[in-house]
Design an enzyme around this catalytic site. Sequence first.
Site, mmCIF file in Angstrom:
data_model
loop_
_atom_site.group_PDB
_atom_site.id
_atom_site.type_symbol
_atom_site.label_atom_id
_atom_site.label_comp_id
_atom_site.label_asym_id
_atom_site.label_seq_id
_atom_site.Cartn_x
_atom_site.Cartn_y
_atom_site.Cartn_z
ATOM 1 N N SER A 49 54.439 -12.331 -13.834
ATOM 2 C CA SER A 49 54.208 -11.761 -12.618
ATOM 3 C C SER A 49 54.259 -12.665 -11.237
ATOM 4 O O SER A 49 54.272 -11.986 -10.210
ATOM 5 C CB SER A 49 52.499 -12.100 -12.890
ATOM 6 O OG SER A 49 52.029 -10.852 -13.876
ATOM 7 N N TYR A 53 59.482 -2.210 -13.521
ATOM 8 C CA TYR A 53 58.074 -2.621 -13.231
ATOM 9 C C TYR A 53 58.808 -4.251 -14.430
ATOM 10 O O TYR A 53 58.357 -5.617 -14.372
ATOM 11 C CB TYR A 53 56.876 -2.200 -12.986
ATOM 12 C CG TYR A 53 55.586 -3.498 -13.844
ATOM 13 C CD1 TYR A 53 55.827 -3.828 -12.111
ATOM 14 C CD2 TYR A 53 55.284 -3.438 -14.589
ATOM 15 C CE1 TYR A 53 54.239 -5.095 -12.754
ATOM 16 C CE2 TYR A 53 53.881 -4.123 -15.378
ATOM 17 C CZ TYR A 53 53.834 -5.247 -13.853
ATOM 18 O OH TYR A 53 52.778 -5.467 -14.151
ATOM 19 N N TYR A 77 45.039 -14.421 -10.583
ATOM 20 C CA TYR A 77 44.884 -13.844 -10.873
ATOM 21 C C TYR A 77 42.865 -14.078 -10.869
ATOM 22 O O TYR A 77 42.982 -13.536 -9.190
ATOM 23 C CB TYR A 77 44.757 -13.906 -12.336
ATOM 24 C CG TYR A 77 46.239 -13.356 -13.344
ATOM 25 C CD1 TYR A 77 46.907 -12.532 -13.112
ATOM 26 C CD2 TYR A 77 46.720 -14.391 -13.486
ATOM 27 C CE1 TYR A 77 48.094 -12.143 -13.212
ATOM 28 C CE2 TYR A 77 48.124 -14.511 -14.522
ATOM 29 C CZ TYR A 77 48.421 -12.945 -13.928
ATOM 30 O OH TYR A 77 49.807 -13.206 -14.448
ATOM 31 N N VAL A 104 51.821 -14.846 -16.961
ATOM 32 C CA VAL A 104 51.875 -15.373 -18.596
ATOM 33 C C VAL A 104 52.925 -15.527 -19.155
ATOM 34 O O VAL A 104 52.833 -15.973 -19.954
ATOM 35 C CB VAL A 104 51.320 -13.494 -19.018
ATOM 36 C CG1 VAL A 104 50.142 -13.461 -18.435
ATOM 37 C CG2 VAL A 104 52.223 -12.506 -19.418
#
Lengths: 313, 313, 313, 313
Positions: C77, C202, C254, C272
Site C-alpha cells: 500500500s 494496481y 489504515y 502489508v
Amino acid sequence: MSSRPGTSSLTDGTEDIQAWLEDIHQQARTRLGQGHVASYIPALSTQDANRFGIAICTNDGRVYTAGDAREPFSVQSISKVFLLTLSLRAFGNALWERVGLNPSGMPFNSLAQLEAERGKPRNPFINAGAIVVADSLVSAFATPVQVIQDAARRLSGNASILIDRDVLASEWKHRSRNAAMAYLTKAFGNINNEVDDVLYAYFACCSLSMNCVDLAVALNYLAAEGYSRKTDEQFVEAELARRINSLLFTSGMYDAAGEFAYRVGLPAKSGVGGGIVAIVPGQFSVCAWSPALDDNGNSVVAQYALELMSDRL
Amino acid sequence: MSSRPGTSSLTDGTEDIQAWLEDIHQQARTRLGQGHVASYIPALSTQDANRFGIAICTNDGRVYTAGDAREPFSVQSISKVFLLTLSLRAFGNALWERVGLNPSGMPFNSLAQLEAERGKPRNPFINAGAIVVADSLVSAFATPVQVIQDAARRLSGNASILIDRDVLASEWKHRSRNAAMAYLTKAFGNINNEVDDVLYAYFACCSLSMNCVDLAVALNYLAAEGYSRKTDEQFVEAELARRINSLLFTSGMYDAAGEFAYRVGLPAKSGVGGGIVAIVPGQFSVCAWSPALDDNGNSVVAQYALELMSDRL
Amino acid sequence: MSSRPGTSSLTDGTEDIQAWLEDIHQQARTRLGQGHVASYIPALSTQDANRFGIAICTNDGRVYTAGDAREPFSVQSISKVFLLTLSLRAFGNALWERVGLNPSGMPFNSLAQLEAERGKPRNPFINAGAIVVADSLVSAFATPVQVIQDAARRLSGNASILIDRDVLASEWKHRSRNAAMAYLTKAFGNINNEVDDVLYAYFACCSLSMNCVDLAVALNYLAAEGYSRKTDEQFVEAELARRINSLLFTSGMYDAAGEFAYRVGLPAKSGVGGGIVAIVPGQFSVCAWSPALDDNGNSVVAQYALELMSDRL
Amino acid sequence: MSSRPGTSSLTDGTEDIQAWLEDIHQQARTRLGQGHVASYIPALSTQDANRFGIAICTNDGRVYTAGDAREPFSVQSISKVFLLTLSLRAFGNALWERVGLNPSGMPFNSLAQLEAERGKPRNPFINAGAIVVADSLVSAFATPVQVIQDAARRLSGNASILIDRDVLASEWKHRSRNAAMAYLTKAFGNINNEVDDVLYAYFACCSLSMNCVDLAVALNYLAAEGYSRKTDEQFVEAELARRINSLLFTSGMYDAAGEFAYRVGLPAKSGVGGGIVAIVPGQFSVCAWSPALDDNGNSVVAQYALELMSDRL
C-alpha cells in the site's frame, strides 16, 4: 400455507388428539438440556430449564395439554401479538404509516436499521416496532396496560392473569437498549408520548404471566378467522386474522423466521420466556413452552415440538 | 397459509374459471400506466409497458388465460426457483450450508449484508444467493445451462423455450454489480468455480424467454405437492415443495415479501421482466406478467391481479 | 503538526544521527516476535518475521541506515502514495470528484461503505480509492505500470527497482475481494476502464520491490516541500506536498490513523509488506520495515521505531 | 504539520497582525449568506446569520480581534475539547479504554457504528464519545458542570462566562437522539451513571456561552505546549497537548476532518453554534465564528477565514 391432507385426526376424537399430543411431548422432551435460559434480565434467568408444556385449543373450543401446560411463564414478545391486534382494532391501516410489514433481516433489537430507515421500524414484531405499537396504545387509551391485561384475561377466559411485578421491575432496570430504540424512534418523530410512559406500557405487557393454555385459548382467534369463542365475538375480521398470520409467518420468529417457515411452515410468535404460539388456520392454535433458548432467542424444545407437530399434520 | 373457504369455484367448471380470470384481468388492467419498465439493462428497457397477461394452471392440468398470456418475456429472477429446485435435487440439505433460509431485509443486490455475513447469502432468492446456487450447478453439471433450459422445457411442455441472446449479452455487459457480489462471495470461499463461468450460467437462466402459460405450467409442481403432470414424475418430494413455498412466502418478492404476504398471502416469485408466479397449494399455479415495476422491482399490474385473485379466493 | 523543540540533533552531524538511529533500531527490535506476517497472499507469507531495517533521508540528501535497510520488500500500500501523486500531477483537483478526502472509519477493504456512498471511495489510501486512482492512470497513460515504475526508479535513484512477478501473480490469483471492490465501483460508474486492466496496474504497483533506502529517498519530496533532490525538480508544488501529508496524517495508517497520529504524530503510509514511510516536514523522510503486522495491518516493529523516533524529536 | 516558513509576521508587531486579521475578515465575510443556521434546537435557530467575528491569541498573550469577536455564542461541540482535557487530567490513558482514537467515518450522531463497535465510541469528538467523557467527569466530580464552567472561566480569564439556560432547556427538550446514544452506550456497560445526569452535564457544557476572545484565550494551551498563560500553569503536559492536537486534526471537524486537514491543515474543533477554534502550534490559537453552517455542520464563513489564514501563514 396449504390445505394439508390428513389433518382429520384432530377432529376425530378427544382420545386420539390427547395421545398424539403426549407422543409429541414425549419425543420433544429428549431435547431438554439444549440451549440456554434467557439471561438478559435477572428475573428470567432463574427459570427452570427442564420445564416443558404444550397446549392445543381447537377451533371448536376443546383444549388438550401435555406437561407443564398450566404453569405460568413470562409471555415476553408473544405480547406483541396482543399489542398489534389491539392497535389494528383502534387504528386500522393507519398503523402501517408508522410501522413496516417486511422482515427485518437484522437482530430484533438492532438500531442500525432503525437509524437507516429513519425511525420507521421494519415490522411490529421487532422491539422497535412493538414500541411504536405500544406508543399508539398509550395515545388511544387512558390506561393502556389495563386494556391489554383485560384483553388477555377475556380472550383466555382466565381472570387471574397478572403482570409479574418482579419481571417488570427487572425489565425497567435493564431498559437501556430498549430505551435507546425508543429515543431514536422519537428522534425521528415516530413516538408521540413520553418515552418512559411508552416503555412502561411495553414492559408491562412483556411481563404478563400466562400459561400454555391461556395463550393457546387467547390467540385462537387467529386460527378461527378472527372469531373468539371465549368472548363470543368477531375479535378481528377474518381477512385481518389472515393478514396477521402472514406477518407471523414472515416475521414472528425473530431473525429465524425463514428457517422456521421452511422447517415448520406455520405462523408463530416466540418470546424469550420460552413460549411459542403457533397457528394452524382453520383448525387450532397451540402454545409450547420450555425456557432454554437457541441463539436466535427461540425455545429449543418448543420449536422442536412444533416441528414434530407440523410433520405429523 | 390457510384452507380457504369458497375456493370451490375453481373446480366448478371451465366457464366459471375463465370468466373469473377475465374479470380479474379486466379490473387489474386499470393500473396499466403505473410504474416503470426495468432500465438496468437496455435489452429489458424496450418492453411495451402496456402488455399484460395472466395464466392459471390447475392441479388437474387445465390452463386458463387472459390477455397476453402467450407472449414470451424475460423470466429474470423467476429462474431462481428453477435454480433452487435443481440444486436441491442435486445436493439436498447440503445446499443450506452455503446459503441461508431467512429474509434479507436488504435490497436484493446488497453487498453490505453479504460482507457482514462473510459470504453466506441470506437466501437463494437474492442475487448473491442465486449466484451461489448457480455455482453449485456449475459444479454438478457439465452443461448447467443446458440442464436448466431442458428442465424449463420439460416442465412446461414447451420444447421451443430459448435463451434470449440479446438479453444475455446485455446482462453480461452490465454485469458489474453481480460480478462484485460473485467476487465478494468467492473472497469468502463460497464460490468454487471461475466467477465468469458462474455468472454466465446465472445470466443465461435469467435470460430464458417464457410466457405466462409456460411458467404457470412449469411451476405447477409447487402447487401439486411436488408432482409434475407434464413430466409425470414426482419432481420434488411433497415436503420439499411445501418448504420451497415457505421460502417463496418469506423471501420471494425481493424486499417487499412481507407486504405481499400481508396483502396477498401466497408464495410467489417475481422477476424484473415483469412476471410474477404465485402458488395456491393444492389448487393451482398462476403467472401474471406486465413489464412496469414498482420501486421494489415487482410488476405493479401483476401484483394487483394477484391481490384481486387472493381477495376472491 | 508542530515546531518541535530539540530537532537540531538531526542537523548536527553525521555521527550523531547515525548513533541516534542505531539506538532506536536497537530498542525497537525488542518487539521482534510480536505480530504476524501477512498471510492473505502466499507470496508475502514466506517473509522472515525477524527482518528489520530503517533508513532516513534528510532534506539535504544524506542517508542513514540501520539493520536490513537495503533488503527489498514488497511495498504494497505504500505504492498508493506514488499512485496518488502521479494522478494529482495528471488531473489536479479533478481527481477529488471521484475520490473523497475523509477518513474511512472502516477496514481498508470494506465494501459496505463503498456501496452506501455510491462508489465514491472515502480517500485514496483505502483499496477502493487506490483502485480509482489506478483507473485514472490507466486512462492517462498508455503504459501506466511503466510510468509508475519509472517514477519509483527516478525518485529513488535506483534504476534496478523491479516488480516482483511472484507477488504480482499471487495478488492476481487472490484478487477476489479487490475485484469485488473494483466491480462495485464500476457499477456506480466510477471505473472507466476494464476492471482487469485496472486491477493489473494496481497489483503491479503493489508488487514493486523496494528497500528502506529506496522508499525514504523516493518520498523525500513530501518532507522537502515537493522538491526531489534526486530528479532535481519540483515534483509537486509545496502546497500539494503539505496537502498530501495531511491526507497521510488522517488516513495513511489504515483504520488506525487516529491512534498513530495520537502516539506518533507524523504523516505516514504503511503497507502489508511491513514497510512504513513517515514524513517529518522540513527535515527528513524515514522508512522502517519489519514484516510482522498488528491487527490493523501495520508493522509492529516499524511502528514502534517511529514512535521512539517521534518521542526523541 | 510543518514548520511553516514565513510565519514571522505574527511576531513582528501589533499593527501588522491586526491589519492581516482585518484583511482576512474582510475577505471571508464575502461568504456571508451561504449555509444555514443550525435548526435542530429552536434556541440556536434564532441566531443572526450575518454575525462574524474572529480572534487570535498569540502564545505571548496578545489578543487581536476583528468583527463580532466579543459577542457570546453557544460553544456547542467546542466544549468537547474542555471535556476531554479535564477527563485526561483526571484519568490519563485509562480514558482510552472507554473511548477510541480513530476517525469515525460516520456522521457525528450515528448509532450504527456505536452498535457495531459495542458501545465504544470511535473518538471523544463525536457525540457518543463526548457523552462517555462526560460520564467520566460525573464520576470524578461532585459538581461536574461547575468544574467545567470554572475551567472555562479561569482559562479564558473571563469570570462572567455562563451557561445559557434557554439553550440548555432546548437541548434537554430535544434530547432524543443523544439520549438514544447514551442509552445504547449504557446497554454495553460504558456509561456508569444515570443517563439523565450524564446528559445534563453534557448539555450544560454545550450550552456554555462564550465569545471568540474567550475561546481563543482559553484554548491557547494547545498552541503553547500545554501552558496556560491566564492561570500560569502547565495545564496539560506538552506531549499531551501535541496529542490532543493530533486528535483534533484527525477528528475535530465532524465528518469533514479530512477535507479540512487537506485544505487548511490545522488542528481544529467546530461547533454547531458556528464557532471554530484552530491551533497553530508554537504560535497562536484562533477562534472564528459565524452561525451559518455547511452540510457537515461546520460554519461556512469561519472555515473560509481559517483557510485564508492558513494560506497566508
